[in-house]
Design an enzyme around this catalytic site. Structure first.
Site, mmCIF file in Angstrom:
data_model
loop_
_atom_site.group_PDB
_atom_site.id
_atom_site.type_symbol
_atom_site.label_atom_id
_atom_site.label_comp_id
_atom_site.label_asym_id
_atom_site.label_seq_id
_atom_site.Cartn_x
_atom_site.Cartn_y
_atom_site.Cartn_z
ATOM 1 N N ARG A 47 -28.853 10.291 27.909
ATOM 2 C CA ARG A 47 -28.873 8.962 27.293
ATOM 3 C C ARG A 47 -29.108 9.031 25.788
ATOM 4 N NH1 ARG A 47 -32.673 5.765 31.378
ATOM 5 N NH2 ARG A 47 -32.831 4.458 29.573
ATOM 6 N N GLY A 120 -38.064 -0.642 25.081
ATOM 7 C CA GLY A 120 -37.742 -2.034 24.765
ATOM 8 C C GLY A 120 -38.193 -2.382 23.370
ATOM 9 N N GLU A 507 -6.394 5.408 22.273
ATOM 10 C CA GLU A 507 -7.396 6.468 22.384
ATOM 11 C C GLU A 507 -7.459 7.066 23.779
ATOM 12 O OE1 GLU A 507 -11.072 5.597 19.364
ATOM 13 O OE2 GLU A 507 -10.821 4.153 20.968
ATOM 14 N N HIS A 523 9.368 -9.319 10.558
ATOM 15 C CA HIS A 523 9.776 -8.599 9.343
ATOM 16 C C HIS A 523 10.079 -7.134 9.623
ATOM 17 C CE1 HIS A 523 9.056 -12.050 6.833
ATOM 18 N NE2 HIS A 523 7.846 -12.184 7.362
HETATM 19 C C1 G6P Z 1 -14.636 8.570 15.383
HETATM 20 C C2 G6P Z 1 -14.786 7.953 16.766
HETATM 21 C C3 G6P Z 1 -14.489 6.463 16.694
HETATM 22 C C4 G6P Z 1 -15.382 5.801 15.657
HETATM 23 C C5 G6P Z 1 -15.228 6.460 14.298
HETATM 24 C C6 G6P Z 1 -16.261 5.958 13.316
HETATM 25 O O1 G6P Z 1 -13.303 8.566 15.025
HETATM 26 O O2 G6P Z 1 -13.919 8.573 17.695
HETATM 27 O O3 G6P Z 1 -14.746 5.877 17.963
HETATM 28 O O4 G6P Z 1 -15.053 4.451 15.579
HETATM 29 O O5 G6P Z 1 -15.412 7.868 14.412
HETATM 30 O O6 G6P Z 1 -17.524 6.332 13.774
HETATM 31 P P1 G6P Z 1 -18.878 5.667 13.297
HETATM 32 O O7 G6P Z 1 -19.962 6.474 13.961
HETATM 33 O O8 G6P Z 1 -18.918 5.787 11.799
HETATM 34 O O9 G6P Z 1 -18.859 4.241 13.725
#
Ligand code: G6P
Length: 627
Positions: A47, A120, A507, A523
């Site tokens: 986690r 929490g 992705e 366009h």
């Molecule tokens: C990588 C991950 C994306 C993410 C991006 C920016 O390309 O695969 O899922 O949005 O990095 O990451 P960050 O930690 O800066 O939000």
């Protein structure tokens, strides 16, 4: 005085529900507690966390804790072992205060007789801290948890359960709180509000954890603790009561999952689990920060009203999904603040000689807070005199340390590479910032601010309702799974959401997908539309509804298949769309939050039909720390 809105959330802990920030363990029985607790904490490692600690009762309460990985704590325990058969442990993912030895849990009261671990956020943390300090208390950490140890010690008059009850009555927020005291050494008391807590039952021994996977190799018999319940653990078992002291007759359940299924909370993939966590994430991101009149309390956002009033330009910089969140932010800031707002890919901005000037505000958005390009763009903005605000999910991340102001998204660790819950939390963070700045500037009137606050508070329940209708989204996935190309269109905020929907699909499904403003289709891209090409249209914005429908008709005329994301109340769309994914109606400004959810699920189901590695898509990394 504005009242804090605590948004509604589902009251019951379903087995499927979220694993949240921080891991908790507890043990009482005949065996040595520390090794059992350490083993459980290791099983919660997936986690994410940034420090860990253990406390064992044995005549006195002894604590070992350390910043960093569990192996550091294990080394500490090798050097100075903890003997005793009752104990509690914790892995911390920082929310209040940076990751450090001092801020790691467990925390004790000044006498060292009471010890707590906590998962929490205590929302009235500042007020309680001031109250305690006014009474002469000396707090050694920056955490909200240490305050709870002080409160329990203050309330103690011979019965731990009563002391815990009285202490939590003074605390507002979300918690799973676990307490031991030297005065009643064969007992653990725990209480739950929102943050999960489960009890494992063994033969002559009883366990406690924040999540089932921590205990699965010890037992398969569990008692699930629900909101506002208090449980007392001894080696004989667990006694559950309501927080008010009424007895609760809770049957144990048998869990048949294997360990891998259990980590995912019973979901097939982390991505699906994280999508389902979103109602809770929105609640967390808003928690304690939003008043019913639109007042905001953003703990680490330190600019004053004068700064907000003098602001001329807002810059947003980010990469990937965070950039798409920024596209939503641009629209929101422009409308709420009536200020020019630029959104720039960080890797472009840093080489573009941007016209950032002193007095500007640059918002750098990053889930990890470690993306190299985003850090570089943020630095550039600072060098040019801009104030820099980090909107990030990771407390103590490089970006947060470098920023003038920080707004943490509180989405919890995100494990799936394709980002979902972190994106939604970034949107919520930007709405909060828009309210903060808009109210200070007077660019939004109080009624509108209050309406938006109410709209935000309703989002968790609305997202929950979208998640309940997953089958229609799975159907739509079947309709597009064999396509070679797919397009996403929308206008304004709908375009911003279309960009993210398209990225999600790319992705994890590896389908060729592109997003564009609906008006741009004619366009050029229209040349590619045939009956084999599905087009997903996001159509929530009332001010441009008819214009978007014109684009839809252009697609229909070429035989293209239309999948629409539209409000429940939109009866018009059925005339044009082959399939409609419905979302609850909101203020149009807030629609991206709901509209993103069916698109996340659409991507997920297409990838699943294609049998892809959903959580670890090929060629992609969760965090890109190289340029
Ligand atoms: C990588 C991950 C994306 C993410 C991006 C920016 O390309 O695969 O899922 O949005 O990095 O990451 P960050 O930690 O800066 O939000």
């Amino acid at each position: 005085m504005s009242r804090d809105i605590v948004p509604e959330r589902p009251p019951v802990y379903h087995l499927k529900e979220v694993a949240r920030v921080c891991g908790i363990m507890g043990y009482v029985g005949p065996r040595e507690a520390a090794p059992i607790i350490m083993d459980g904490l290791r099983r919660l490692e997936y986690r994410g966390y940034d420090s860990a600690g253990v406390a064992v009762a044995n005549g006195s309460i002894n604590v070992r804790k350390a910043e960093g990985k569990i192996v550091r704590l294990a080394e500490l325990l090798d050097e100075e072992p903890l003997k005793g058969t009752v104990g509690i442990g914790h892995t911390r993912w920082a929310t209040h205060g940076v990751p450090s030895d001092l801020n790691a849990h467990p925390h004790t009261d000044p006498t060292g007789e009471f010890v707590v671990v906590h998962n929490g956020i205590i929302e009235n943390f500042q007020t309680l801290r001031e109250e305690l300090e006014a009474g002469g208390a000396v707090l050694t950490s920056q955490t909200d948890t240490e305050i709870l140890a002080h409160l329990i010690a203050e309330e103690y008059e011979g019965d731990l359960a009563t002391a815990v009850r009285n202490a939590v009555e003074r605390a507002e927020g979300a918690y799973a709180l676990v307490v031991m005291t030297k005065r009643e050494p064969r007992k653990i008391v725990a209480v739950r509000k929102i943050s999960p807590l489960v009890i494992g039952l063994g033969e002559g021994e009883t366990y406690l954890a924040s999540d089932i996977p921590a205990l699965l190799h010890q037992t398969r018999e569990f008692i699930i603790i629900e909101d506002d319940e208090l449980v007392t653990l001894t080696e004989e078992g667990a006694v559950v009561e309501t927080i008010g002291g009424e007895p609760v007759d809770r049957q144990a359940i048998h869990v048949a999952w294997d360990a891998e299924q259990a980590e995912k909370g019973g979901f097939e993939h982390f991505m699906l689990k994280e999508i389902h966590e979103q109602p809770t994430v929105i609640t967390e991101t808003l928690g304690g920060r939003l008043g019913e009149d639109g007042t905001t309390w953003l703990e680490d956002v330190e600019f004053d009203d004068e700064f907000a009033q003098g602001l001329e330009t807002v810059w947003i910089t980010a990469c990937g999904t965070a950039y798409h969140a920024g596209l939503v932010g641009r629209e929101v800031f422009q409308r709420v603040l009536r200020l020019p707002t630029m959104v720039e890919y960080a890797h472009e901005m840093r080489y573009a000689d941007p016209m950032v000037k002193p007095g500007d505000l640059t918002i750098a958005i990053s889930q990890s807070g470690e993306t190299a390009d985003t850090l570089a763009a943020a630095r550039l903005a600072v060098e040019r005199g801009s104030r820099m605000l980090a909107l990030t999910n990771v407390v103590g991340s490089t970006l947060s340390r470098y920023a003038d102001d920080v707004l943490y998204t509180r989405a919890g660790p995100e494990i799936s590479v394709a980002s979902t819950k972190a994106y939604l939390a970034m949107l919520i963070g930007q709405y909060l910032l828009a309210l903060r700045l808009g109210v200070a500037r007077g660019s939004i009137d109080r009624q509108r601010a209050a309406d938006l606050a109410l709209g935000l508070a309703r989002l968790p329940a609305q997202v929950e309702s979208i998640l309940e209708d997953e089958s229609s989204i799975a159907n739509a996935a079947r309709a597009i799974v064999d396509a070679d190309d797919i397009y996403f269109i929308g206008r304004g905020l709908d375009y911003a959401v279309a960009m993210e929907g398209s990225l999600k699909l790319k992705e994890i499904s590896y389908l060729h997908s592109e997003a564009m403003p609906a008006g741009e289709l004619k366009h050029g891209t229209l040349a590619l539309i045939t009956e084999d090409v599905p087009v997903v249209v996001v159509v929530t914005q009332r001010s441009t509804y008819d214009k978007t429908i014109s684009a839809v008709q252009e697609v229909k005329a070429r035989g293209g298949k239309i999948i629409a994301v539209a409000y429940d109340s939109d009866t018009e769309i059925d005339k044009f769309a082959d399939l409609v994914l419905r979302i609850p109606e909101t203020d149009d400004l807030l629609a991206p939050v709901n509209a993103a959810v069916p698109l996340q699920l659409l991507a997920y189901h297409v990838a699943k039909l294609r049998d892809h590695d959903i959580d670890q898509p090929r060629n992609l990394a969760k965090s890109v720390t190289v340029e």
